[in-house]
Design a protein around this motif. Structure first.
Motif, PDB file in Angstrom:
ATOM      1  N   LYS A  13       0.848  -1.183   0.000  1.00 47.21           N
ATOM      2  CA  LYS A  13       0.000   0.000   0.000  1.00 47.21           C
ATOM      3  C   LYS A  13       0.886   1.237   0.000  1.00 47.21           C
ATOM      4  O   LYS A  13       1.911   1.268   0.682  1.00 47.21           O
ATOM      5  CB  LYS A  13      -0.915   0.029   1.232  1.00 47.21           C
ATOM      6  N   VAL A  14       0.465   2.258  -0.759  1.00 45.52           N
ATOM      7  CA  VAL A  14       1.209   3.513  -0.807  1.00 45.52           C
ATOM      8  C   VAL A  14       0.232   4.669  -0.660  1.00 45.52           C
ATOM      9  O   VAL A  14      -0.842   4.677  -1.283  1.00 45.52           O
ATOM     10  CB  VAL A  14       2.001   3.672  -2.123  1.00 45.52           C
ATOM     11  N   ILE A  15       0.607   5.622   0.165  1.00 49.46           N
ATOM     12  CA  ILE A  15      -0.121   6.880   0.266  1.00 49.46           C
ATOM     13  C   ILE A  15       0.660   7.905  -0.553  1.00 49.46           C
ATOM     14  O   ILE A  15       1.811   8.214  -0.240  1.00 49.46           O
ATOM     15  CB  ILE A  15      -0.252   7.348   1.724  1.00 49.46           C
ATOM     16  N   ALA A  16       0.054   8.387  -1.614  1.00 50.44           N
ATOM     17  CA  ALA A  16       0.700   9.352  -2.508  1.00 50.44           C
ATOM     18  C   ALA A  16       0.163  10.740  -2.178  1.00 50.44           C
ATOM     19  O   ALA A  16      -1.036  10.998  -2.347  1.00 50.44           O
ATOM     20  CB  ALA A  16       0.417   8.998  -3.965  1.00 50.44           C
ATOM     21  N   ALA A  17       1.030  11.624  -1.702  1.00 56.07           N
ATOM     22  CA  ALA A  17       0.579  12.932  -1.235  1.00 56.07           C
ATOM     23  C   ALA A  17       1.304  14.051  -1.964  1.00 56.07           C
ATOM     24  O   ALA A  17       2.475  13.925  -2.326  1.00 56.07           O
ATOM     25  CB  ALA A  17       0.814  13.063   0.274  1.00 56.07           C
ATOM     26  N   ASP A  18       0.588  15.149  -2.165  1.00 57.09           N
ATOM     27  CA  ASP A  18       1.194  16.336  -2.764  1.00 57.09           C
ATOM     28  C   ASP A  18       0.433  17.567  -2.287  1.00 57.09           C
ATOM     29  O   ASP A  18      -0.775  17.496  -2.037  1.00 57.09           O
ATOM     30  CB  ASP A  18       1.176  16.259  -4.290  1.00 57.09           C
ATOM     31  N   VAL A  19       1.151  18.677  -2.167  1.00 59.22           N
ATOM     32  CA  VAL A  19       0.527  19.912  -1.716  1.00 59.22           C
ATOM     33  C   VAL A  19      -0.166  20.638  -2.864  1.00 59.22           C
ATOM     34  O   VAL A  19      -0.970  21.536  -2.642  1.00 59.22           O
ATOM     35  CB  VAL A  19       1.587  20.829  -1.054  1.00 59.22           C
ATOM     36  N   ARG A  20       0.104  20.232  -4.094  1.00 54.26           N
ATOM     37  CA  ARG A  20      -0.437  20.910  -5.279  1.00 54.26           C
ATOM     38  C   ARG A  20      -1.561  20.076  -5.901  1.00 54.26           C
ATOM     39  O   ARG A  20      -1.350  18.911  -6.245  1.00 54.26           O
ATOM     40  CB  ARG A  20       0.675  21.149  -6.300  1.00 54.26           C
ATOM     41  N   PRO A  21      -2.736  20.674  -6.079  1.00 56.37           N
ATOM     42  CA  PRO A  21      -3.868  19.930  -6.645  1.00 56.37           C
ATOM     43  C   PRO A  21      -3.604  19.419  -8.062  1.00 56.37           C
ATOM     44  O   PRO A  21      -4.023  18.311  -8.401  1.00 56.37           O
ATOM     45  CB  PRO A  21      -5.011  20.953  -6.639  1.00 56.37           C
ATOM     46  N   GLY A  22      -2.924  20.220  -8.890  1.00 55.03           N
ATOM     47  CA  GLY A  22      -2.689  19.830 -10.277  1.00 55.03           C
ATOM     48  C   GLY A  22      -1.903  18.531 -10.410  1.00 55.03           C
ATOM     49  O   GLY A  22      -2.382  17.566 -11.039  1.00 55.03           O
ATOM     50  N   PRO A  23      -0.695  18.474  -9.840  1.00 53.06           N
ATOM     51  CA  PRO A  23       0.076  17.233  -9.913  1.00 53.06           C
ATOM     52  C   PRO A  23      -0.649  16.045  -9.286  1.00 53.06           C
ATOM     53  O   PRO A  23      -0.552  14.920  -9.787  1.00 53.06           O
ATOM     54  CB  PRO A  23       1.352  17.575  -9.142  1.00 53.06           C
ATOM     55  N   LEU A  24      -1.387  16.283  -8.194  1.00 53.81           N
ATOM     56  CA  LEU A  24      -2.089  15.175  -7.549  1.00 53.81           C
ATOM     57  C   LEU A  24      -3.205  14.648  -8.456  1.00 53.81           C
ATOM     58  O   LEU A  24      -3.451  13.439  -8.495  1.00 53.81           O
ATOM     59  CB  LEU A  24      -2.664  15.623  -6.200  1.00 53.81           C
TER      60      LEU A  24
END
Length: 250
Positions: free
Chosen positions: A41-52
């Protein structure tokens, strides 16, 4: 999925089984980790909505929605202590990465492994890792598209204090006589050599002081390079080829 050499260097160190990829960008590392069985399992996180949003598209494209969860948020604030065993952070500036570790201290204290690939200020990251109670058990340097990168594999524990050379270039890299470090030292030598020639044109106190600084830097680089017995630092870059003056160690 095929990923870059830099991202492969990051992924190879991950032990899992539950991983967080902070600053996931396009989600390539989470997809690769699940596809290769390195993580369940991986939690993929980003502060930017576009890349996410792009990461979500890629995850869906590979049919991995059940194994990869996406989260929008800053740094380690998207995680709860004990939620993951490994935290991956790649492609961020070194000072930002240091702040991320400090601000997410509760999460950092709960994980077993940090896999870090800072773009700049690698010595500061090594120092921050030690202050967090982690030891750097492995490092790998990668040269890709004209830039030098460093990946740190950190596990909970202590190390003997680093000296100046180890903090700047990595104890593990020096111990194993890393071939990419050898070319990085040669690159720095050549850049310093050019700067000395330019500085020698000036005769002001400031110019003379700069010449002495550059001479000290070359002596230091030569000292570190001495681990590559029988090889000259003042030579052409090896199989890596040349890089522009803007090349970075990350």
């Amino acid at each position: 999925m095929e990923i870059s050499q830099r991202l492969q260097a990051v992924a190879q160190f991950v032990t899992g089984p539950v991983v967080a990829d902070i600053g996931t960008d396009h989600g390539y590392i989470p997809i690769y980790l699940v596809q290769t069985g390195k993580a369940k399992k991986v939690i993929a996180a980003d502060v930017r909505p576009g890349p996410l949003a792009r990461a979500r598209e890629h995850i869906a494209q590979y049919g991995l929605n059940a194994s990869i969860e996406t989260r929008l948020g800053s740094g380690l604030s998207v995680l709860s202590p004990g939620e993951v065993q490994t935290v991956v952070v790649s492609g961020l500036g070194g000072m930002l990465l240091c702040s991320l570790l400090e601000e997410g201290a509760a999460v950092v204290a709960s994980v077993k492994q940090l896999v870090l690939q800072p773009q700049l200020d690698v010595p500061a990251v090594r120092d921050a890792v030690h202050r967090c109670g982690f030891a750097i058990c492995q490092e790998q340097m990668v040269y890709e598209e004209g830039k030098f990168y460093t990946v740190l594999d950190c596990i909970r524990g202590e190390e003997a204090p680093y000296n100046k050379a180890e903090l700047r270039f990595g104890r593990r890299n020096i111990e194993k006589r890393c071939p990419v470090l050898r070319e990085y030292l040669r690159y720095l030598w050549q850049q310093t050599k050019k700067q000395r020639r330019f500085a020698a044109q000036g005769q002001t106190d400031r110019a003379i002081a700069r010449q002495r600084e550059l001479e000290a830097e070359q002596n230091f680089l030569q000292e570190v390079f001495s681990c590559y017995e029988g090889q000259s630092i003042d030579g052409d870059l090896g199989s890596l080829g040349s890089t522009e003056p803007g090349g970075k160690l990350g």
